[in-house]
Design an enzyme around this catalytic site. Sequence first.
Site, PDB file in Angstrom:
ATOM      1  N   GLY A   1       0.825  -1.204   0.000  1.00 16.09           N
ATOM      2  CA  GLY A   1       0.000   0.000   0.000  1.00 16.09           C
ATOM      3  C   GLY A   1       0.854   1.247   0.000  1.00 16.09           C
ATOM      4  O   GLY A   1       2.060   1.181  -0.246  1.00 16.09           O
ATOM      5  N   ASN A   2       0.233   2.383   0.247  1.00 18.45           N
ATOM      6  CA  ASN A   2       0.993   3.635   0.321  1.00 18.45           C
ATOM      7  C   ASN A   2       0.372   4.523   1.395  1.00 18.45           C
ATOM      8  O   ASN A   2      -0.651   4.181   1.979  1.00 18.45           O
ATOM      9  CB  ASN A   2       1.039   4.324  -1.046  1.00 18.45           C
ATOM     10  CG  ASN A   2      -0.344   4.660  -1.553  1.00 18.45           C
ATOM     11  OD1 ASN A   2      -1.032   5.504  -0.996  1.00 18.45           O
ATOM     12  ND2 ASN A   2      -0.777   3.977  -2.616  1.00 18.45           N
ATOM     13  N   ARG A   3       1.005   5.652   1.630  1.00 19.58           N
ATOM     14  CA  ARG A   3       0.624   6.477   2.780  1.00 19.58           C
ATOM     15  C   ARG A   3      -0.469   7.499   2.482  1.00 19.58           C
ATOM     16  O   ARG A   3      -0.748   8.351   3.309  1.00 19.58           O
ATOM     17  CB  ARG A   3       1.844   7.248   3.281  1.00 19.58           C
ATOM     18  CG  ARG A   3       2.888   6.384   3.915  1.00 19.58           C
ATOM     19  CD  ARG A   3       3.971   7.277   4.487  1.00 19.58           C
ATOM     20  NE  ARG A   3       5.130   6.524   4.882  1.00 19.58           N
ATOM     21  CZ  ARG A   3       5.223   5.877   6.043  1.00 19.58           C
ATOM     22  NH1 ARG A   3       4.216   5.920   6.901  1.00 19.58           N
ATOM     23  NH2 ARG A   3       6.313   5.219   6.333  1.00 19.58           N
ATOM     24  N   SER A   4      -1.069   7.440   1.318  1.00 19.26           N
ATOM     25  CA  SER A   4      -2.081   8.459   1.000  1.00 19.26           C
ATOM     26  C   SER A   4      -3.231   8.415   2.007  1.00 19.26           C
ATOM     27  O   SER A   4      -3.798   7.362   2.270  1.00 19.26           O
ATOM     28  CB  SER A   4      -2.621   8.222  -0.406  1.00 19.26           C
ATOM     29  OG  SER A   4      -3.664   9.124  -0.639  1.00 19.26           O
TER      30      SER A   4
ATOM     31  N   ALA B   1      -3.697   7.803  -4.962  1.00 19.05           N
ATOM     32  CA  ALA B   1      -2.354   7.279  -5.204  1.00 19.05           C
ATOM     33  C   ALA B   1      -2.528   5.822  -5.625  1.00 19.05           C
ATOM     34  O   ALA B   1      -2.904   4.972  -4.813  1.00 19.05           O
ATOM     35  CB  ALA B   1      -1.522   7.383  -3.933  1.00 19.05           C
TER      36      ALA B   1
END
Length: 400
Positions: free
Chosen positions: A208-211, A275
């Site tokens: 995943g990502n930090r968005s 994102a």
Amino acid sequence: MDKPKVVLGVSGGIAAYKACELLRRFTESGHEVRVVPTASALHFVGAATWSALSGNPVSTEVWDDVHEVPHVRIGQHADLVVVAPATADMLAKAAHGLADDLLTNTLLTARCPVVFAPAMHTEMWEHPATQENVATLRRRGAVVVEPAVGRLTGVDTGKGRLPDPGEIFEVCRRVLARGVREPDLAGRHVVVSAGGTREPLDPVRFLGNRSSGKQGYALARTAAARGARVTLLSANPSLPDPAGVDVVRVGTAVELREAVLRAAADADAVVMAAAVADFRPAAYATGKIKKKDGQEPAPIALVRNPDILAEISGNRSRPEQVVVGFAAETDDVLANGRAKLKRKGCDLLVVNEVGERKTFGAEENEAVVLAADGSETPVPYGPKEDLAETVWDLVAARLA
Ligand code: CTP
């Protein structure tokens, strides 16, 4: 500075109790509120409650304090009128200009922006009479917040719930900030993607990502306050649903692509603030991946995800559709942004410089909006909603 003057109209539905919370939000954030309930609203919440919470007298009637001509004065002096909940009956009266009590008189004399937050049973909301009244009010410039879907009074569930009071407050705050201006996205359908996709490895793990989704949610909220029908494709944020917005939850990039293509079919604008993971694991393990004693972990093979922004930019469902992308860059921000704008084929690209202060999850943002026509619009460091308003200004100018 004078406190902004808000008239809170309350009509006779069970959701009237939620208007107490809305009232508190206004008073606690420095607004002067005059509550104008209908006689039916007082069956649900009494005048003493409204008066105590607002610090102002409460009346439903044009016959009280006649020497002050309240039926004209209250509307004339308001900076914003919000009716929450607005019943089917109230929408009908407002659409037809009836004026048989203090609230309906106030609606006729107000020259400020007006927000209606309807709440009723699904059948009443869907009835052609109500839908035509809503269309009339919107055509005249009022912001009518779409009801939320969920549990209604009694056992039934459906569209018709009053949205969360905190989210109605956010709509009102944006409408107040814009002042008396046409809701310039009225009649438009806009699609916003928000958050970050999650690409599963096994039933318990993902890439995943930090968005945080905050920028996308700010875009959805501000578009709703400007009168748009908004579809928010939400990839995993833990944020409350914005009022009046259709929220579609998605997980992966592939799911997001399907949702974007579906929602974009009749959209006037698509804003890709999400994102999106460029890659996903090549294989999904249906059982949890276990560590094995004495063995090195297996490398994770990745495959490319579809580029949704490039695909919708190159394949517009309507020729006048405006497509907006986002890009986070660390070096050569503008040069990389220009190249990306061209590569993706979108109309606008919001370029953020990623660095100190400018982190994922922050409440504020700073950006430059690059346009395919060569123009550049810098947006100074400030709330994500200010950046969102600039994006909608540029979109509205292109749609006009
Ligand atoms: N985007 C998309 N589909 C993807 C990846 C990104 O639609 N598979 C969209 C994002 O929503 C965003 C924009 O494209 O609006 C820019 O994303 P970014 O990851 O910066 O672009 P990339 O082409 O992946 O460029 P880079 O090589 O810098 O990662």
